[in-house]
Design a protein around this motif. Structure first.
Motif, PDB file in Angstrom:
ATOM      1  N   SER A  34     -12.817   0.523  -9.517  1.00 46.07           N
ATOM      2  CA  SER A  34     -11.637   1.097  -8.856  1.00 46.07           C
ATOM      3  C   SER A  34     -10.383   0.306  -9.207  1.00 46.07           C
ATOM      4  O   SER A  34      -9.322   0.867  -9.491  1.00 46.07           O
ATOM      5  CB  SER A  34     -11.834   1.113  -7.339  1.00 46.07           C
ATOM      6  N   TYR A  35     -10.501  -1.034  -9.191  1.00 43.95           N
ATOM      7  CA  TYR A  35      -9.352  -1.869  -9.521  1.00 43.95           C
ATOM      8  C   TYR A  35      -8.889  -1.613 -10.961  1.00 43.95           C
ATOM      9  O   TYR A  35      -7.693  -1.490 -11.227  1.00 43.95           O
ATOM     10  CB  TYR A  35      -9.718  -3.346  -9.350  1.00 43.95           C
ATOM     11  N   GLN A  36      -9.842  -1.556 -11.885  1.00 45.38           N
ATOM     12  CA  GLN A  36      -9.479  -1.328 -13.289  1.00 45.38           C
ATOM     13  C   GLN A  36      -8.783   0.016 -13.472  1.00 45.38           C
ATOM     14  O   GLN A  36      -7.762   0.113 -14.160  1.00 45.38           O
ATOM     15  CB  GLN A  36     -10.722  -1.384 -14.181  1.00 45.38           C
ATOM     16  N   SER A  37      -9.336   1.061 -12.874  1.00 48.93           N
ATOM     17  CA  SER A  37      -8.775   2.400 -13.054  1.00 48.93           C
ATOM     18  C   SER A  37      -7.362   2.481 -12.476  1.00 48.93           C
ATOM     19  O   SER A  37      -6.447   3.029 -13.102  1.00 48.93           O
ATOM     20  CB  SER A  37      -9.674   3.454 -12.403  1.00 48.93           C
ATOM     21  N   ILE A  38      -7.164   1.907 -11.269  1.00 54.15           N
ATOM     22  CA  ILE A  38      -5.842   1.962 -10.631  1.00 54.15           C
ATOM     23  C   ILE A  38      -4.824   1.138 -11.416  1.00 54.15           C
ATOM     24  O   ILE A  38      -3.715   1.600 -11.696  1.00 54.15           O
ATOM     25  CB  ILE A  38      -5.928   1.479  -9.170  1.00 54.15           C
ATOM     26  N   LEU A  39      -5.187  -0.090 -11.798  1.00 49.88           N
ATOM     27  CA  LEU A  39      -4.232  -0.949 -12.497  1.00 49.88           C
ATOM     28  C   LEU A  39      -3.872  -0.404 -13.878  1.00 49.88           C
ATOM     29  O   LEU A  39      -2.697  -0.369 -14.248  1.00 49.88           O
ATOM     30  CB  LEU A  39      -4.778  -2.371 -12.614  1.00 49.88           C
ATOM     31  N   LEU A  40      -4.885   0.054 -14.637  1.00 49.98           N
ATOM     32  CA  LEU A  40      -4.594   0.614 -15.960  1.00 49.98           C
ATOM     33  C   LEU A  40      -3.779   1.904 -15.839  1.00 49.98           C
ATOM     34  O   LEU A  40      -2.905   2.174 -16.661  1.00 49.98           O
ATOM     35  CB  LEU A  40      -5.893   0.885 -16.727  1.00 49.98           C
ATOM     36  N   GLY A  41      -4.070   2.682 -14.790  1.00 54.83           N
ATOM     37  CA  GLY A  41      -3.342   3.937 -14.585  1.00 54.83           C
ATOM     38  C   GLY A  41      -1.899   3.709 -14.196  1.00 54.83           C
ATOM     39  O   GLY A  41      -0.977   4.311 -14.759  1.00 54.83           O
ATOM     40  N   VAL A  42      -1.670   2.789 -13.228  1.00 54.11           N
ATOM     41  CA  VAL A  42      -0.305   2.484 -12.798  1.00 54.11           C
ATOM     42  C   VAL A  42       0.478   1.839 -13.946  1.00 54.11           C
ATOM     43  O   VAL A  42       1.674   2.050 -14.088  1.00 54.11           O
ATOM     44  CB  VAL A  42      -0.316   1.567 -11.553  1.00 54.11           C
ATOM     45  N   ALA A  43      -0.230   1.080 -14.801  1.00 56.02           N
ATOM     46  CA  ALA A  43       0.425   0.438 -15.943  1.00 56.02           C
ATOM     47  C   ALA A  43       0.788   1.434 -17.047  1.00 56.02           C
ATOM     48  O   ALA A  43       1.516   1.086 -17.973  1.00 56.02           O
ATOM     49  CB  ALA A  43      -0.476  -0.659 -16.507  1.00 56.02           C
ATOM     50  N   GLY A  44       0.257   2.672 -16.949  1.00 55.66           N
ATOM     51  CA  GLY A  44       0.611   3.708 -17.910  1.00 55.66           C
ATOM     52  C   GLY A  44      -0.379   3.911 -19.033  1.00 55.66           C
ATOM     53  O   GLY A  44      -0.096   4.634 -20.000  1.00 55.66           O
ATOM     54  N   ASN A  70     -13.783   4.378 -20.794  1.00 56.12           N
ATOM     55  CA  ASN A  70     -12.362   4.600 -20.521  1.00 56.12           C
ATOM     56  C   ASN A  70     -12.103   6.002 -19.958  1.00 56.12           C
ATOM     57  O   ASN A  70     -11.210   6.196 -19.138  1.00 56.12           O
ATOM     58  CB  ASN A  70     -11.538   4.394 -21.799  1.00 56.12           C
ATOM     59  N   GLN A  71     -12.913   6.968 -20.399  1.00 60.01           N
ATOM     60  CA  GLN A  71     -12.775   8.322 -19.878  1.00 60.01           C
ATOM     61  C   GLN A  71     -13.146   8.358 -18.395  1.00 60.01           C
ATOM     62  O   GLN A  71     -12.495   9.032 -17.597  1.00 60.01           O
ATOM     63  CB  GLN A  71     -13.660   9.296 -20.678  1.00 60.01           C
ATOM     64  N   SER A  72     -14.183   7.595 -18.022  1.00 61.07           N
ATOM     65  CA  SER A  72     -14.578   7.529 -16.600  1.00 61.07           C
ATOM     66  C   SER A  72     -13.495   6.839 -15.771  1.00 61.07           C
ATOM     67  O   SER A  72     -13.251   7.198 -14.619  1.00 61.07           O
ATOM     68  CB  SER A  72     -15.915   6.796 -16.452  1.00 61.07           C
ATOM     69  N   LEU A  73     -12.815   5.838 -16.366  1.00 57.16           N
ATOM     70  CA  LEU A  73     -11.705   5.180 -15.679  1.00 57.16           C
ATOM     71  C   LEU A  73     -10.570   6.167 -15.430  1.00 57.16           C
ATOM     72  O   LEU A  73      -9.944   6.157 -14.371  1.00 57.16           O
ATOM     73  CB  LEU A  73     -11.174   4.001 -16.502  1.00 57.16           C
ATOM     74  N   LYS A  74     -10.310   7.031 -16.416  1.00 60.66           N
ATOM     75  CA  LYS A  74      -9.234   8.010 -16.273  1.00 60.66           C
ATOM     76  C   LYS A  74      -9.544   8.995 -15.149  1.00 60.66           C
ATOM     77  O   LYS A  74      -8.659   9.327 -14.336  1.00 60.66           O
ATOM     78  CB  LYS A  74      -9.018   8.756 -17.589  1.00 60.66           C
ATOM     79  N   ILE A  75     -10.777   9.468 -15.089  1.00 61.82           N
ATOM     80  CA  ILE A  75     -11.183  10.401 -14.029  1.00 61.82           C
ATOM     81  C   ILE A  75     -11.013   9.737 -12.661  1.00 61.82           C
ATOM     82  O   ILE A  75     -10.521  10.343 -11.707  1.00 61.82           O
ATOM     83  CB  ILE A  75     -12.642  10.860 -14.240  1.00 61.82           C
ATOM     84  N   GLU A  76     -11.425   8.467 -12.590  1.00 64.82           N
ATOM     85  CA  GLU A  76     -11.292   7.691 -11.352  1.00 64.82           C
ATOM     86  C   GLU A  76      -9.813   7.558 -10.964  1.00 64.82           C
ATOM     87  O   GLU A  76      -9.441   7.716  -9.798  1.00 64.82           O
ATOM     88  CB  GLU A  76     -11.906   6.298 -11.568  1.00 64.82           C
TER      89      GLU A  76
END
Length: 328
Positions: free
Chosen positions: A115-125, A136-142
Motif C-alpha cells: 500500500s505504501y509503495q503504490s500510494i507513494l509512487l502514485g502521488v509522485a507521478g 508494477n501493474q498491481s501497484l497501479k491498480i492498488e
C-alpha cells in the motif's frame, strides 16, 4: 569632554595589514595561505565545540519544524527521512511528495509495504503509464483504488531529476525505499532512543523486502530494462544516520530532557566515517583531515558559519595566525 584613547599607534601595522588581507581574501577559506601545522594543531580543542554547535543549529531548525507540525515528532522524523533520501538533487520533490500523503496512511496501512509503495509512487507521478511488469501493474491498480479513496493528487513526474544519478539512486528506487522505511513499525523515535549501540540503529534501516525493481518500467522516458535492488547501501545508511537519526534524536532528547539520549547521539557521531563532499575536500587540501563524522560535521560548521562570514577573531585558526604575527 568625553575621554578617548587612540589605539592606532598601539597596534602593529603588520598585524593590521595581515587582518585586512584575510578580510579581503576571495578564497573559500580566507586564511588558507596562512595555515601551518601550528594552526592545524589549534583545531584540537575547537573541533568538539564546532561539532556541538552544528548539532545545536540542527536542533533549533528541528524545533521550528516541530512547531509547524504541531508537535508531531514522528511526522518530523519521517519528513526528514524523505528529504535526505532525495539528497540535494531530489530533496524538494521528496518534500512535496510527503506533503501530498494522506494522514490516514500512518494509521490504516502501517506495516503494509504494498500500500505504501503504490500510494507513494502514485502521488509522485510514476503510476500514469501502462506497465509490462506484473508487479508494477498491481501497484497501479492498488493506487487507482487509493486515489479515489483519499482523493489523491499526483505530482508532475518531470519534477524528479535524474542528471548525475546512478540507477540505484533514481527517484523510483528512492521512493520505494522511502515507502519501505515508512511502513516499518519498529522504525520510530521511541525505539531508536532506547538503542544502546550503532549496530541496532543500522539494523532498523535494514529493509526486510529484498525486492528487485525494473527501473526501465518506472522511468518516465526510457524503457530499457535495468534491474536494481532496493536495499539501502551502507553509504546511504550512514547518510541517514548522520543527517536524520542523530539530529532528530538529539533534538528529541533535549525536548524531553533525556540527557542520556543526547549523549548517545554524540557518541554515535564519532563512530561514523567522515563525509566526502566539496567542503571536506577543501579542508583536506589544506592538510586538515576529518577522521570521523564528528570532525567532518565540525569542519562544515567552521566553513559555513565562520569562514563565509569571516568570523576570524572567533576561530582558533584565525586567532593563532594573528597571535603568531603579533609575537613575531
Amino acid at each position: 569632554k568625553i575621554a578617548a584613547i587612540e589605539l592606532k599607534n598601539l597596534i602593529s601595522q603588520e598585524l593590521l595589514q595581515l587582518y585586512e588581507s584575510i578580510m579581503e581574501s576571495k578564497n573559500e577559506i580566507p586564511c588558507a595561505k596562512n595555515i601551518t601545522d601550528k594552526e592545524r594543531g589549534s583545531l584540537q580543542w575547537f573541533i568538539p565545540r564546532l561539532g556541538m554547535e552544528r548539532l545545536e543549529v540542527k536542533c533549533t531548525n528541528m524545533m521550528q519544524i516541530l512547531h509547524k507540525e504541531k508537535g508531531h515528532w514522528e511526522r518530523v522524523f519521517n519528513m526528514h527521512i524523505g528529504h535526505y533520501l532525495g539528497r540535494q538533487t531530489n530533496a524538494l520533490p521528496f518534500d512535496l511528495l510527503f506533503k501530498g500523503l494522506p494522514e490516514q496512511l500512518w494509521q490504516k496501512h502501517q506495516g503494509d509495504s504494498l500500500s505504501y509503495q503504490s500510494i507513494l509512487l502514485g502521488v509522485a507521478g510514476f503510476m500514469g503509464k501502462h506497465f509490462n511488469d506484473n508487479y508494477n501493474q498491481s501497484l497501479k491498480i492498488e493506487f487507482l483504488y487509493f486515489q479515489k479513496l483519499y482523493s489523491l493528487t499526483s505530482m508532475d513526474v518531470s519534477l524528479w531529476k535524474y542528471k548525475g544519478l546512478r540507477p540505484h539512486g533514481f527517484p523510483p528506487i528512492r521512493i520505494i525505499q522511502f515507502a519501505e522505511l515508512l511502513s516499518k513499525q519498529e522504525l520510530n523515535l521511541d525505539n531508536l532512543s532506547s538503542y544502546e549501540n550503532l549496530a541496532q540503529v543500522r539494523n532498523s534501516l535494514y529493509l526486510k523486502n529484498n525486492q528487485i525493481v525494473d527501473i526501465g518500467d518506472l522511468h518516465p522516458i526510457h524503457s530499457k530494462s535495468k534491474l536494481e535492488p532496493i536495499q539501502l547501501s551502507e553509504s546511504m545508511q550512514n547518510h541517514l544516520i548522520l543527517n536524520v537519526i542523530i539530529p532528530v534524536l538529539f533534538a528529541y532528547g533535549k525536548y524531553h530532557q533525556k540527557e542520556q539520549v543526547c549523549d548517545k547521539t554524540i557518541e554515535w557521531l564519532a563512530l561514523l566515517p567522515a563525509e566526502d563532499n566539496k567542503i571536506i575536500r577543501i579542508w583536506d587540501k589544506l592538510g586538515i583531515r576529518a577522521k570521523n563524522a564528528e570532525e567532518s560535521q565540525a569542519l562544515l560548521q567552521l566553513k559555513n558559519y565562520y569562514c563565509i562570514y569571516k568570523k576570524c577573531l572567533e576561530c582558533s585558526i584565525g586567532n593563532t595566525i594573528l597571535k603568531k604575527s603579533l609575537s613575531s
